[in-house]
Design a protein around this motif. Structure first.
Motif, PDB file in Angstrom:
ATOM      1  N   PHE A   1      -7.781  -8.258  -7.760  1.00  0.00           N
ATOM      2  CA  PHE A   1      -8.464  -7.995  -6.499  1.00  0.00           C
ATOM      3  C   PHE A   1      -9.415  -6.806  -6.544  1.00  0.00           C
TER       4      PHE A   1
ATOM      5  N   ALA B   1     -12.403  -6.376  -7.572  1.00  0.00           N
ATOM      6  CA  ALA B   1     -13.791  -6.648  -7.215  1.00  0.00           C
ATOM      7  C   ALA B   1     -13.925  -7.343  -5.861  1.00  0.00           C
ATOM      8  N   SER B   2     -12.887  -8.036  -5.425  1.00  0.00           N
ATOM      9  CA  SER B   2     -12.993  -8.805  -4.181  1.00  0.00           C
ATOM     10  C   SER B   2     -11.758  -8.580  -3.317  1.00  0.00           C
ATOM     11  N   TYR B   3     -11.618  -7.398  -2.801  1.00  0.00           N
ATOM     12  CA  TYR B   3     -10.457  -7.048  -1.989  1.00  0.00           C
ATOM     13  C   TYR B   3     -10.626  -7.615  -0.583  1.00  0.00           C
ATOM     14  N   SER B   4      -9.536  -8.143  -0.008  1.00  0.00           N
ATOM     15  CA  SER B   4      -9.583  -8.739   1.325  1.00  0.00           C
ATOM     16  C   SER B   4      -8.265  -8.468   2.054  1.00  0.00           C
TER      17      SER B   4
ATOM     18  N   SER C   1      -5.423  -9.891   0.162  1.00  0.00           N
ATOM     19  CA  SER C   1      -5.038  -9.026  -0.954  1.00  0.00           C
ATOM     20  C   SER C   1      -4.093  -7.932  -0.471  1.00  0.00           C
TER      21      SER C   1
END
Length: 188
Positions: free
Chosen positions: A30, A32-35, A38
């Motif tokens: 996660f 690079a693309s944390y949400s 995550s």
């Protein structure tokens, strides 16, 4: 009967270490693309690790009267898991803030715990007490995590990409510590 209880206790500590490894793997995934999802996954894993540490500390009370450090680590992990839901808001900044605070708390608790382990090992009849070296490595790794996440020596993006390695190492050290403590308990 006592052997079964002992095996269960060490299993709890080892499981906590394995969950730390999973947290580290998810941090790599996660970074690079944390949400918000995550945050949920990492928060649940941290809370479960805290619950396992908390239960281990209480079930190990007869063998180790100084179990306050295990209890405090469990509480810190549970708080980290809850904070991931409440404060991270699915943003990378929220994740960094929560992780940085947890890393500082973990490093502090581990440093004080290691100090007590070193002090008690000095008076022990056992000359080779490997657990004290594992505690020392825990202090270094947790301090490295706090430094890396809070100071970002390689820049924001590069530092975030490498923070996952720290929970993986911490997890491996927790598993190694549980094996060492189990072997020591069986010897004496």
């Amino acid at each position: 009967m006592e052997t079964t209880r002992s095996a269960q206790r060490w299993w709890l500590l080892s499981a906590r270490g394995v969950i730390y490894v999973l947290i580290g793997v998810f941090m790599f995934v996660f970074s690079a693309s944390y949400s918000a999802q995550s945050a949920s996954i990492i928060g649940v894993l941290a809370a479960v690790a805290g619950i396992l540490g908390f239960i281990f500390a209480f079930t190990n009370e007869r063998a180790d009267r100084n179990n306050i450090w295990g209890i405090m680590h469990g509480v810190a992990d549970i708080a980290f898991g809850i904070a991931m839901f409440v404060y991270s808001n699915g943003t990378i900044k929220g994740f960094v803030d929560v992780l940085g605070f947890w890393a500082m708390i973990y490093a502090f608790l581990q440093s004080v715990q290691a100090m007590y382990v070193f002090m008690s090992a000095r008076g022990a009849t056992v000359t080779n007490y490997p657990a004290k070296y594992i505690h020392f490595a825990n202090v270094l790794v947790s301090g490295g995590l706090a430094f890396t996440i809070l100071m970002r020596p390689r820049g924001f993006e590069d530092s975030l990409g490498m923070v996952g390695i720290f929970p993986i190492i911490l997890g491996a050290l927790i598993v190694a510590l549980s094996w060492q403590l189990k072997a020591q308990a069986e010897r004496y």
